[in-house]
Design a protein around this motif. Structure first.
Motif, short mmCIF file in Angstrom:
data_model
loop_
_atom_site.label_atom_id
_atom_site.label_comp_id
_atom_site.label_asym_id
_atom_site.label_seq_id
_atom_site.Cartn_x
_atom_site.Cartn_y
_atom_site.Cartn_z
N LEU A 22 0.65 -1.34 -0.03
CA LEU A 22 -0.19 -0.04 0.30
C LEU A 22 0.85 1.54 0.18
CD1 LEU A 22 -2.90 -1.49 2.89
CD2 LEU A 22 -2.78 -1.02 0.49
N THR A 23 -0.06 2.52 -0.84
CA THR A 23 0.55 3.56 -0.67
C THR A 23 0.03 5.55 0.54
OG1 THR A 23 1.88 3.34 -3.22
CG2 THR A 23 1.90 5.78 -2.06
N ILE A 24 0.82 5.23 0.86
CA ILE A 24 -0.22 5.81 2.50
C ILE A 24 1.40 7.43 1.61
CG2 ILE A 24 0.72 7.22 4.40
CD1 ILE A 24 1.97 5.13 5.38
N THR A 25 -0.23 8.00 1.45
CA THR A 25 -0.47 9.61 -0.02
C THR A 25 -0.15 10.54 1.32
OG1 THR A 25 -0.68 9.31 -1.55
CG2 THR A 25 -0.95 11.21 -1.83
N THR A 26 0.40 11.87 1.24
CA THR A 26 0.53 12.65 2.26
C THR A 26 1.13 14.11 1.74
OG1 THR A 26 0.75 13.47 4.33
CG2 THR A 26 2.42 12.30 4.10
N THR A 27 0.73 15.08 2.31
CA THR A 27 1.52 16.21 2.00
C THR A 27 2.97 16.35 3.31
OG1 THR A 27 0.21 17.76 4.16
CG2 THR A 27 -0.15 17.42 2.08
N SER A 28 4.27 17.58 3.06
CA SER A 28 5.11 17.33 3.18
C SER A 28 5.24 18.07 4.77
CB SER A 28 6.38 18.50 2.18
OG SER A 28 6.71 17.49 1.25
N SER A 29 5.99 17.17 5.54
CA SER A 29 5.17 17.70 7.45
C SER A 29 6.97 16.59 8.11
CB SER A 29 3.98 17.43 7.57
OG SER A 29 3.87 17.71 8.95
N SER A 30 7.33 17.73 8.78
CA SER A 30 7.93 16.90 9.94
C SER A 30 7.81 15.68 10.56
CB SER A 30 9.11 17.80 10.42
OG SER A 30 8.35 18.69 11.33
N GLN A 31 6.29 16.32 11.01
CA GLN A 31 5.56 15.87 11.75
C GLN A 31 4.87 14.44 11.26
OE1 GLN A 31 1.39 16.96 13.39
NE2 GLN A 31 2.71 17.00 14.86
#
Length: 597
Positions: free
Chosen positions: A424-433
């Motif tokens: 599975l691919t987890i997609t998200t925005t760039s964030s250190s958290q």
């Protein structure tokens, strides 16, 4: 006979000579001197010693009396004094984000929403407890559960014009116009608003909507300045860079790269004709930084008085000594959203297994503190029905058993169904958290044989198309994303099947008839107990279907200089910009002030 007089002896006269008298006088003088030395001179010396002691004692008593007097005087004064803050000074607040527009109807990030809240007013806003509170509105009457009549207080625009019902009606018209492209449009597509008189507006809904009052927090814009501007070019208009509002602060200037590391600096001054408390500070600066690195550098260099959503490494680690940290819980949830139309994730058993494999406590620890537990689609703080259903506790062994039962078998350290690997691919925005979350989830899912790839999108990039390229087409397997849940339990927009479209917010494409019925019914009930019963039913079904995994309730770590004063929130904030609920009382100048009677 002899006469008796003759028988009495006659006195004889003593014979004293000069020597005898002199001797006697000398002897008397000696006795006198001895008595003088003994009883006078010696006592005079004693009196001298006693006098010093008396003077010392009198001085001590005098000091004590003076001290008591001063104490009493200070006590009388201090009874009317207290530690406080005086007017004046500059409050500089740092935040990561962009200030591309200052039009509040077009705000699309936290920096722009913060600017809008400082300069513009709403009919209602949230107070420091997270409760709805009248702002420009002075009263509201509800008729037939669908007609809301709102009366306005006397308020002025910052250019001296009166704020009237015309401005409210015009603002709603702009929001509803698709050419405006306002993010607020989703709340107003079906509502009708009309002017009753200069100080009264009426909202009519097609059906009962229990959470409608929360929609009245929209920012009001001036009709007299915008009525000749085409909605399609509103973003490019001069108003969007030089706005006139009716809030506590008014626009002074917007500088580009005015300070090192800052992309833009918005300078605001108090609105002296503001209908509420006029701000104490003489200037408020909102400094928008391009990224976390620039923001962190600005904090370490003491460029800001306060820092919004400070990096965890500073908030809960080593930070400059002049700052203290205030944790501000938000009415937002961070989720792993499953695309239920994905062939692998269409299987509820797989989704249930992934939920059991996910230890959310470990994720909260990895994030670094401040965040709170969240088990489902509704915040516990707004769920008033008592007992709330909870997600199952993590159990990697049971998760593995479920994957086995779904046909995904371990082979060479990975899971396969036939020749297909469970990846599975987890997609998200760039964030250190978010990086910390992904690293933790990968370890947990890998432990039960699920392979994980990552796709991070830099939304600050000029070529970013996160909305058009990811959200609208549901171009993901699993989406790590934050949902704004708000101060009301209505989550229809996120989980009703009618919202599973390119323009809707049901990103999981979740569809269940029982959930749909519960969500639709709950939002039309004004009775709290009936609403909560419906939401309880929805939550149970949601937890069973697992269209997403709730990771935690979000929070913002606010750093503030120890010499500054802000009014801390007493509850969770519906929006991050609601930290300004009592911004007029913020100060940077400590002082001793008289108590208010």
């Amino acid at each position: 006979m002899n006469d008796l007089g003759d028988l009495q002896p006659k006195p004889q006269r003593s014979a004293l000579n000069r020597k005898d008298i002199t001797r006697r006088l000398k002897r008397a003088g000696g006795v006198t001197q001895r008595h003088a030395r003994r009883f006078i001179l010696r006592r005079i010396n004693s009196v001298r010693l006693v006098t010093g002691e008396i003077i010392t004692w009198l001085a001590v008593v005098g000091i004590l009396v003076a001290t008591l007097g001063l104490q009493q005087t200070w006590g009388n004064v201090s009874a009317y004094m207290q530690g406080g803050y005086r007017s004046g000074g500059v409050y500089a607040e740092g935040i990561v984000g962009s200030l591309d527009t200052l039009n509040p109807l077009l705000a699309s990030n936290e920096a722009e929403a913060s600017a809008a809240r400082l300069m513009f007013s709403s009919l209602y806003h949230y107070d420091t407890t997270g409760a709805l509170h009248a702002d420009v509105a002075s009263s509201m009457a509800i008729r037939d559960s669908k007609i809301y009549t709102v009366t306005l207080r006397d308020a002025m625009w910052q250019d001296g014009h009166a704020l009237t019902a015309d401005d409210v009606v015009y603002t709603i018209g702009l929001i509803k116009n698709p050419q405006t492209r306002s993010p607020l449009r989703v709340n107003w597509t079906d509502a009708v608003v009309k002017k009753i008189n200069q100080h009264t507006v009426e909202f009519t809904l097609p059906t009962v909507y229990a959470a409608f009052t929360h929609a009245l927090t929209f920012p009001i814009v001036p009709k007299h300045l915008l009525q000749n501007v085409e909605p399609s070019v509103l973003r490019e208009s001069s108003f969007s860079q030089n706005p006139i509002g009716s809030g506590p602060f008014k626009f002074r200037r917007l500088q580009t790269a005015g300070l090192s590391n800052a992309s833009k600096v918005l300078q605001l001054v108090p609105h002296t004709e503001y209908y509420n408390t006029v701000p104490r500070v003489s200037r408020f600066e909102l400094r928008a930084y391009t990224d976390d690195a620039a923001f962190t550098k600005a904090i370490k260099n003491s460029e800001v008085t306060g820092a919004v959503s400070a990096p965890a490494a500073l908030a809960h680690g080593k930070r400059p000594s002049q700052y203290r940290v205030i944790s501000e819980p938000l009415d937002k949830g961070v989720y792993l959203l499953f695309n239920t139309r994905n062939p692998v994730l269409q299987d509820k058993t797989v989704r249930q297994a992934l939920q059991l494999a996910t230890d959310t406590a470990a994720i909260r620890q990895a994030v670094g503190g401040g965040v709170q537990t969240l088990d489902g689609p509704i915040l516990h703080s707004v769920f008033s029905s008592g007992e709330v259903s909870r997600a199952s506790k993590p159990n990697a062994e049971k998760a593995a058993q479920l994957l086995d039962s779904a046909g995904w078998k371990i082979k060479n350290g990975a899971r396969y169904k036939g020749d297909q690997e469970l990846k599975l691919t987890i997609t998200t925005t760039s964030s250190s958290q978010y990086n910390k979350i992904i690293d933790t989830v990968k370890r947990q899912w890998n432990a039960v044989g699920v392979a994980v790839d990552v796709n991070q999108v830099d939304t600050n990039s000029a070529v970013s198309n996160f909305v058009q390229g990811v959200l609208q087409p549901r171009n993901f397997d699993v989406l790590l994303y934050e949902l704004a849940l708000g101060a009301d339990p209505d989550v229809y927009a996120y989980w009703h099947s009618s919202q599973a479209s390119a323009t809707g917010y049901n990103f999981s494409n979740y569809s269940n008839q029982l959930s749909d019925a519960a969500l639709a019914s709950a939002r039309t009930r004004l009775e709290s107990n009936l609403r909560m019963a419906k939401y309880a039913q929805f939550v149970r079904q949601w937890l069973s279907d697992v269209p997403a995994i709730a990771l935690y309730q979000a929070s913002s770590e606010y750093l503030v200089n120890t010499n500054a004063y802000i009014v801390k929130p007493k509850g969770s904030l519906p929006e991050l910009s609601d930290r300004y609920a009592r911004v007029s009382e913020w100060s940077v100048s400590p002082a001793t002030v008289y108590k208010t009677p």
